[in-house]
Scaffold this active site. Structure first.
Site, mmCIF file in Angstrom:
data_model
loop_
_atom_site.group_PDB
_atom_site.id
_atom_site.type_symbol
_atom_site.label_atom_id
_atom_site.label_comp_id
_atom_site.label_asym_id
_atom_site.label_seq_id
_atom_site.Cartn_x
_atom_site.Cartn_y
_atom_site.Cartn_z
ATOM 1 N N CYS A 139 -6.412 -4.128 2.541
ATOM 2 C CA CYS A 139 -5.951 -3.120 3.205
ATOM 3 C C CYS A 139 -6.880 -2.582 4.482
ATOM 4 O O CYS A 139 -8.034 -1.973 4.266
ATOM 5 C CB CYS A 139 -5.936 -1.699 2.466
ATOM 6 S SG CYS A 139 -5.377 -0.246 3.485
ATOM 7 N N CYS A 142 -7.202 1.077 5.353
ATOM 8 C CA CYS A 142 -8.061 1.773 4.369
ATOM 9 C C CYS A 142 -9.790 1.333 4.697
ATOM 10 O O CYS A 142 -10.469 2.354 4.686
ATOM 11 C CB CYS A 142 -7.892 1.314 2.864
ATOM 12 S SG CYS A 142 -6.251 1.502 2.090
ATOM 13 N N ASP A 143 -9.994 0.231 4.907
ATOM 14 C CA ASP A 143 -11.286 -0.275 4.974
ATOM 15 C C ASP A 143 -11.803 -0.667 6.403
ATOM 16 O O ASP A 143 -12.853 -0.995 6.504
ATOM 17 C CB ASP A 143 -11.684 -1.309 4.107
ATOM 18 C CG ASP A 143 -11.190 -0.871 2.648
ATOM 19 O OD1 ASP A 143 -11.549 0.032 2.348
ATOM 20 O OD2 ASP A 143 -10.710 -1.850 1.863
#
Length: 342
Positions: A139, A142-143
């Protein structure tokens, strides 16, 4: 602690765009409707920063669109039960479905609409699972921010891989996009962004072989292999983002259903599976595209057909039909010309 049995007319599994749209339409049809979600509403929208291809929104944050979807579904009476993991959906001999959760609670209904999406496909290489969260990610939204100023590798060749590679250049100093073939599967406009981005290097005909890490257990390289020559080398990178597809989460369906070679559920034009009364919408369904707009369209059809299916069941049972006879009549009702929904 004892279990609880809940009675609904429509049970929807998954609160992504498909599930929330199905909830909206089913609730507007005055059906007792519940949407079961193992996390929070939104599905893949929560893993997407911005969307630019949802009609009516030139650009909108994924989490904002998720919130709008959920609020709209709730506003017309759909219940959304969060933190509920569905273990299996079974059809009983009497035609009712039992949706069983990890706590043992049971949701009974004549109709189930499964919109459980899919799970990212892993590369299956050494170090991938060991260093998940320590350099390996699935992701970018997300990261991505953790890799500001770093060199990262993206593996894949579809829309997701190309879009996320472009997105990661907001943070990373360099993005190496590794693809096993000599051409992308991504759409032309997405490919154009990749080729025009000076921070992206494309490596063709190459696969990932092993994730490497330093003494502290953090990724510091990716061993790759040229599929034409067999030559291997190490790309010095601190992050690996994998976008090589995903598998439909069909494991909750207890019973045989028709599916394609990749495991995606085959449905008719009403979104009904080969199990009468069990509808499938969104990314689990065998189809050409998997977008927010197609998921919403699938779900609209499934919810409208669900109402007709339930009415058909009620009429058949009122005339003394058996469970199998009622299901046949209900399926015929689901395929009748739909009415207008504003």
């Amino acid at each position: 602690m004892g279990t609880t049995t809940h009675e609904y007319e429509v049970v929807i599994i998954g609160a992504g765009p498909a599930g929330l749209t199905a909830g909206l339409y089913a609730a507007r049809a005055l059906l007792r409707t519940v949407v079961l979600e193992r996390g929070i509403p939104g599905g893949e929208l929560l893993n997407t920063e911005y969307l630019e291809n949802v009609i009516g929104f030139e650009k909108i944050l994924g989490h904002e669109l998720a919130m709008r979807f959920a609020n709209h579904a709730r506003s017309v009476g759909a219940e959304i039960h969060e933190g509920v993991t569905v273990e299996r959906v079974t059809k009983r001999p009497d035609g009712q479905f039992e949706t069983v959760t990890d706590t043992g609670d049971v949701y009974r209904s004549p109709v189930v609409i499964v919109t459980a999406g899919g799970t990212p496909v892993k590369l299956g290489i050494p170090g991938e699972l060991e260093y998940a969260g320590k350099g390996v990610s699935y992701c970018a939204v997300c990261d991505g921010a953790f890799y500001r100023g770093h060199h990262v590798v993206v593996v894949g060749g579809g829309d997701a891989a190309c879009e996320e590679a472009d997105y990661l250049t907001r943070f990373a100093s360099k993005v190496t996009l590794v693809h096993r073939r000599d051409a992308f599967r991504a759409s032309a406009i997405v490919q154009k962004r990749v080729f025009e981005n000076p921070k992206i290097e494309v490596v063709w005909n190459t696969v990932a072989d092993e994730v490497l890490a330093d003494a502290s257990g953090l990724m510091n390289g990716l061993r790759v292999r040229d599929v034409l020559t067999g030559a291997t080398r190490v790309i010095d990178a601190t992050g690996l983002f994998v976008f090589v597809g995903f598998r439909p989460n069909t494991g909750v369906i207890d019973g045989h259903y028709q599916h394609d070679a990749s495991g995606y559920v085959l449905t008719d034009e009403t979104m009904m599976s080969s199990i009468p009364g069990l509808f499938v919408a969104g990314d689990m369904r065998s189809q050409l595209t998997r977008q927010v707009t197609t998921a919403a369209g699938d779900a609209t059809t499934a919810a409208v057909a669900s109402e007709k299916y339930i009415k058909g069941l009620q009429e058949a049972r009122a005339h003394g039909a058996s469970a199998s006879e009622a299901a046949e009549e209900a399926m015929a009702s689901a395929h009748t010309e739909p009415g207008g929904y504003a």
